[in-house]
Design a protein around this motif. Structure first.
Motif, PDB file in Angstrom:
ATOM      1  N   ARG A   1       0.838  -1.211   0.000  1.00 32.09           N
ATOM      2  CA  ARG A   1       0.000   0.000   0.000  1.00 32.09           C
ATOM      3  C   ARG A   1       0.869   1.255   0.000  1.00 32.09           C
ATOM      4  NH1 ARG A   1      -4.876   2.182   0.484  1.00 32.09           N
ATOM      5  NH2 ARG A   1      -5.125   4.074   1.727  1.00 32.09           N
ATOM      6  N   GLU A   2       1.925   1.280   0.786  1.00 30.44           N
ATOM      7  CA  GLU A   2       2.836   2.423   0.807  1.00 30.44           C
ATOM      8  C   GLU A   2       3.491   2.617  -0.553  1.00 30.44           C
ATOM      9  OE1 GLU A   2       4.102   2.414   5.540  1.00 30.44           O
ATOM     10  OE2 GLU A   2       5.232   1.186   4.109  1.00 30.44           O
ATOM     11  N   LYS A   3       3.895   1.507  -1.189  1.00 27.28           N
ATOM     12  CA  LYS A   3       4.455   1.593  -2.540  1.00 27.28           C
ATOM     13  C   LYS A   3       3.423   2.151  -3.514  1.00 27.28           C
ATOM     14  CE  LYS A   3       7.448  -2.471  -2.091  1.00 27.28           C
ATOM     15  NZ  LYS A   3       7.633  -3.857  -2.588  1.00 27.28           N
ATOM     16  N   MET A   4       2.189   1.672  -3.391  1.00 29.60           N
ATOM     17  CA  MET A   4       1.110   2.109  -4.273  1.00 29.60           C
ATOM     18  C   MET A   4       0.933   3.625  -4.181  1.00 29.60           C
ATOM     19  SD  MET A   4      -2.889   0.843  -4.225  1.00 29.60           S
ATOM     20  CE  MET A   4      -3.423   1.752  -2.773  1.00 29.60           C
ATOM     21  N   LEU A   5       0.845   4.143  -2.966  1.00 25.50           N
ATOM     22  CA  LEU A   5       0.608   5.575  -2.779  1.00 25.50           C
ATOM     23  C   LEU A   5       1.835   6.421  -3.109  1.00 25.50           C
ATOM     24  CD1 LEU A   5      -1.580   5.424   0.444  1.00 25.50           C
ATOM     25  CD2 LEU A   5      -2.327   5.921  -1.903  1.00 25.50           C
ATOM     26  N   ALA A   6       3.032   5.800  -3.086  1.00 24.39           N
ATOM     27  CA  ALA A   6       4.263   6.517  -3.438  1.00 24.39           C
ATOM     28  C   ALA A   6       4.506   6.538  -4.947  1.00 24.39           C
ATOM     29  CB  ALA A   6       5.459   5.879  -2.728  1.00 24.39           C
ATOM     30  N   GLY A   7       3.719   5.772  -5.704  1.00 24.39           N
ATOM     31  CA  GLY A   7       3.903   5.717  -7.148  1.00 24.39           C
ATOM     32  C   GLY A   7       4.934   4.706  -7.594  1.00 24.39           C
ATOM     33  N   ASP A   8       5.378   3.846  -6.672  1.00 21.33           N
ATOM     34  CA  ASP A   8       6.334   2.787  -7.011  1.00 21.33           C
ATOM     35  C   ASP A   8       5.593   1.576  -7.579  1.00 21.33           C
ATOM     36  OD1 ASP A   8       8.347   4.392  -5.944  1.00 21.33           O
ATOM     37  OD2 ASP A   8       8.253   3.426  -3.974  1.00 21.33           O
ATOM     38  N   LEU A   9       6.304   0.705  -8.276  1.00 21.01           N
ATOM     39  CA  LEU A   9       5.702  -0.559  -8.694  1.00 21.01           C
ATOM     40  C   LEU A   9       5.245  -1.318  -7.456  1.00 21.01           C
ATOM     41  CD1 LEU A   9       8.041  -1.964 -11.488  1.00 21.01           C
ATOM     42  CD2 LEU A   9       5.623  -1.377 -11.716  1.00 21.01           C
ATOM     43  N   TYR A  10       4.032  -1.856  -7.504  1.00 16.12           N
ATOM     44  CA  TYR A  10       3.511  -2.601  -6.356  1.00 16.12           C
ATOM     45  C   TYR A  10       2.713  -3.798  -6.850  1.00 16.12           C
ATOM     46  CZ  TYR A  10      -1.074  -0.503  -7.214  1.00 16.12           C
ATOM     47  OH  TYR A  10      -2.250  -0.131  -7.780  1.00 16.12           O
ATOM     48  N   ASP A  11       2.435  -4.694  -5.938  1.00 14.15           N
ATOM     49  CA  ASP A  11       1.744  -5.940  -6.235  1.00 14.15           C
ATOM     50  C   ASP A  11       0.267  -5.800  -5.877  1.00 14.15           C
ATOM     51  OD1 ASP A  11       0.811  -8.518  -6.511  1.00 14.15           O
ATOM     52  OD2 ASP A  11       2.122  -9.380  -4.992  1.00 14.15           O
ATOM     53  N   CYS A  12      -0.606  -5.773  -6.888  1.00 11.36           N
ATOM     54  CA  CYS A  12      -2.054  -5.662  -6.667  1.00 11.36           C
ATOM     55  C   CYS A  12      -2.627  -6.869  -5.933  1.00 11.36           C
ATOM     56  CB  CYS A  12      -2.792  -5.541  -7.998  1.00 11.36           C
ATOM     57  SG  CYS A  12      -2.321  -4.144  -8.995  1.00 11.36           S
ATOM     58  N   GLY A  13      -1.908  -7.971  -5.940  1.00  8.68           N
ATOM     59  CA  GLY A  13      -2.367  -9.185  -5.285  1.00  8.68           C
ATOM     60  C   GLY A  13      -2.003  -9.264  -3.823  1.00  8.68           C
ATOM     61  N   ASP A  14      -1.433  -8.210  -3.268  1.00 12.19           N
ATOM     62  CA  ASP A  14      -1.082  -8.162  -1.850  1.00 12.19           C
ATOM     63  C   ASP A  14      -2.338  -8.384  -1.003  1.00 12.19           C
ATOM     64  OD1 ASP A  14       0.679  -7.296   0.470  1.00 12.19           O
ATOM     65  OD2 ASP A  14      -0.923  -5.784   0.555  1.00 12.19           O
ATOM     66  N   PRO A  15      -2.263  -9.253   0.013  1.00 12.72           N
ATOM     67  CA  PRO A  15      -3.459  -9.570   0.817  1.00 12.72           C
ATOM     68  C   PRO A  15      -4.117  -8.338   1.454  1.00 12.72           C
ATOM     69  CG  PRO A  15      -1.751 -11.181   1.241  1.00 12.72           C
ATOM     70  CD  PRO A  15      -1.128 -10.123   0.376  1.00 12.72           C
ATOM     71  N   GLU A  16      -3.335  -7.386   1.965  1.00 16.28           N
ATOM     72  CA  GLU A  16      -3.916  -6.188   2.568  1.00 16.28           C
ATOM     73  C   GLU A  16      -4.688  -5.377   1.518  1.00 16.28           C
ATOM     74  OE1 GLU A  16      -2.620  -1.963   4.690  1.00 16.28           O
ATOM     75  OE2 GLU A  16      -1.080  -3.217   3.781  1.00 16.28           O
ATOM     76  N   LEU A  17      -4.097  -5.215   0.334  1.00 18.00           N
ATOM     77  CA  LEU A  17      -4.766  -4.463  -0.721  1.00 18.00           C
ATOM     78  C   LEU A  17      -6.017  -5.190  -1.217  1.00 18.00           C
ATOM     79  CD1 LEU A  17      -1.772  -3.090  -2.817  1.00 18.00           C
ATOM     80  CD2 LEU A  17      -3.229  -1.854  -1.207  1.00 18.00           C
ATOM     81  N   LEU A  18      -5.922  -6.501  -1.361  1.00 18.77           N
ATOM     82  CA  LEU A  18      -7.098  -7.257  -1.801  1.00 18.77           C
ATOM     83  C   LEU A  18      -8.233  -7.161  -0.785  1.00 18.77           C
ATOM     84  CD1 LEU A  18      -5.655 -10.465  -3.462  1.00 18.77           C
ATOM     85  CD2 LEU A  18      -6.948  -8.625  -4.547  1.00 18.77           C
ATOM     86  N   GLU A  19      -7.912  -7.162   0.492  1.00 18.20           N
ATOM     87  CA  GLU A  19      -8.941  -7.019   1.530  1.00 18.20           C
ATOM     88  C   GLU A  19      -9.646  -5.666   1.399  1.00 18.20           C
ATOM     89  OE1 GLU A  19      -9.278  -6.725   6.382  1.00 18.20           O
ATOM     90  OE2 GLU A  19      -7.564  -7.787   5.510  1.00 18.20           O
ATOM     91  N   GLN A  20      -8.868  -4.597   1.189  1.00 21.20           N
ATOM     92  CA  GLN A  20      -9.451  -3.266   1.012  1.00 21.20           C
ATOM     93  C   GLN A  20     -10.269  -3.197  -0.279  1.00 21.20           C
ATOM     94  OE1 GLN A  20      -6.124  -0.567   1.195  1.00 21.20           O
ATOM     95  NE2 GLN A  20      -5.725  -1.009   3.354  1.00 21.20           N
ATOM     96  N   TRP A  21      -9.752  -3.810  -1.333  1.00 14.06           N
ATOM     97  CA  TRP A  21     -10.432  -3.816  -2.625  1.00 14.06           C
ATOM     98  C   TRP A  21     -11.787  -4.513  -2.520  1.00 14.06           C
ATOM     99  CZ3 TRP A  21     -11.938  -7.335  -6.428  1.00 14.06           C
ATOM    100  CH2 TRP A  21     -12.079  -6.835  -7.732  1.00 14.06           C
ATOM    101  N   HIS A  22     -11.810  -5.697  -1.885  1.00 11.95           N
ATOM    102  CA  HIS A  22     -13.068  -6.436  -1.723  1.00 11.95           C
ATOM    103  C   HIS A  22     -14.060  -5.666  -0.850  1.00 11.95           C
ATOM    104  CE1 HIS A  22     -11.989  -9.957  -3.972  1.00 11.95           C
ATOM    105  NE2 HIS A  22     -10.920 -10.167  -3.240  1.00 11.95           N
ATOM    106  N   LYS A  23     -13.563  -5.030   0.211  1.00 15.56           N
ATOM    107  CA  LYS A  23     -14.444  -4.226   1.065  1.00 15.56           C
ATOM    108  C   LYS A  23     -15.102  -3.118   0.239  1.00 15.56           C
ATOM    109  CE  LYS A  23     -14.559  -1.178   5.064  1.00 15.56           C
ATOM    110  NZ  LYS A  23     -13.818  -0.505   6.123  1.00 15.56           N
ATOM    111  N   ALA A  24     -14.308  -2.437  -0.582  1.00 16.83           N
ATOM    112  CA  ALA A  24     -14.855  -1.362  -1.422  1.00 16.83           C
ATOM    113  C   ALA A  24     -15.889  -1.904  -2.404  1.00 16.83           C
ATOM    114  CB  ALA A  24     -13.728  -0.647  -2.163  1.00 16.83           C
ATOM    115  N   LYS A  25     -15.621  -3.060  -2.995  1.00 14.38           N
ATOM    116  CA  LYS A  25     -16.570  -3.639  -3.950  1.00 14.38           C
ATOM    117  C   LYS A  25     -17.885  -3.984  -3.267  1.00 14.38           C
ATOM    118  CE  LYS A  25     -13.751  -3.422  -7.410  1.00 14.38           C
ATOM    119  NZ  LYS A  25     -13.111  -2.137  -7.217  1.00 14.38           N
TER     120      LYS A  25
END
Length: 194
Positions: free
Chosen positions: A4-28
Motif C-alpha cells: 500500500r505504501e508503494k502504491m501511494l508513493a507511485g512505485d511498482l507494487y503488487d495488486c495481489g497483496d493480501p492487505e490491498l485485496l482485503e481493502q479492494w473487496h471491502k470497497a466492492k
C-alpha cells in the motif's frame, strides 16, 4: 515498505497483496450496497459513503451506479455532484475540490502499468500462469468550481485547476490550468473561462 505504501508513493507494487485485496473487496461490497440502495434512502447512502470514502465535505451527491477500486483514496470538498456510471480507479489519491460537477460516464484513473510485458507480469510460474500484473500510480487533483463533461477520461497524474470546464468526451493527459475551457482528445485549453 508495504505494498500500500508503494502504491501511494507511485512505485511498482503488487495488486495481489493480501492487505490491498482485503481493502479492494471491502470497497466492492460497499459499492454493491450503495448501487442497490433505494434512491430515496439518503441515510443509508450517507452511511455507506462515510465508510467507503477517504474524506468528504458537506452536500455530496453521487448517483448510482458508482465504481471505485479502494474508495478510501477519494476525497471530496463541499457541494459536489457525481452523476451516474462514473468510475474512479483510486489506486492513488483522487482529490476533488469544492463545487465540482462530474457528468455521467466520467472515468478518473490513477493506475497505470509498465509498457513492457515482462515488467508487467514478471516471470511465469511453472504452470504457465502469472502473478497479478505490476502497477504504478499517480494522483489526480481537481480544483474548485470544476465541471467535467460526460464521458471524459482523466489520466494518472493530471491536475485540473480552479474554474475549469472539461468538454464531454475529452481525454485529459496533461495538467489544465485554472480559468480554462478545455476539450478534445488529447484535451487542450481552447479559451479562458473568466
Amino acid at each position: 515498505m508495504t505494498e500500500r505504501e508503494k502504491m501511494l508513493a507511485g512505485d511498482l507494487y503488487d495488486c495481489g497483496d493480501p492487505e490491498l485485496l482485503e481493502q479492494w473487496h471491502k470497497a466492492k461490497d460497499l459499492m454493491r450496497d450503495y448501487n442497490h440502495t433505494d434512491s430515496a434512502d439518503l441515510q443509508e447512502k450517507e452511511r455507506i459513503l462515510n465508510e467507503l470514502l477517504g474524506g468528504r465535505g458537506t452536500n455530496l451527491w453521487i448517483t448510482a451506479p458508482f465504481y471505485v477500486d479502494y474508495g478510501n483514496n477519494i476525497y471530496f470538498g463541499n457541494n459536489c455532484e457525481v452523476n451516474m456510471n462514473c468510475t474512479f480507479l483510486d489506486d492513488n489519491e483522487i482529490r476533488i475540490g469544492n463545487n465540482a460537477l462530474i457528468a455521467p460516464n466520467v472515468q478518473i484513473y490513477t493506475a497505470f502499468h509498465p509498457t513492457n510485458a515482462a515488467d508487467r507480469f514478471g516471470e511465469s510460474k511453472e504452470d504457465g500462469s502469472f502473478e497479478f500484473c505490476k502497477t504504478q500510480t499517480a494522483p489526480v487533483v481537481i480544483g474548485d468550481n470544476v465541471w467535467i463533461g460526460g464521458g471524459a477520461i482523466l489520466m494518472p497524474g493530471v491536475t485540473i485547476g480552479d474554474n475549469v470546464v472539461i468538454g464531454a468526451g475529452s481525454v485529459v493527459t496533461k495538467d489544465i490550468p485554472s480559468d480554462s475551457i478545455a476539450y478534445g482528445a488529447p484535451c487542450r485549453v481552447m479559451r479562458e473561462n473568466k
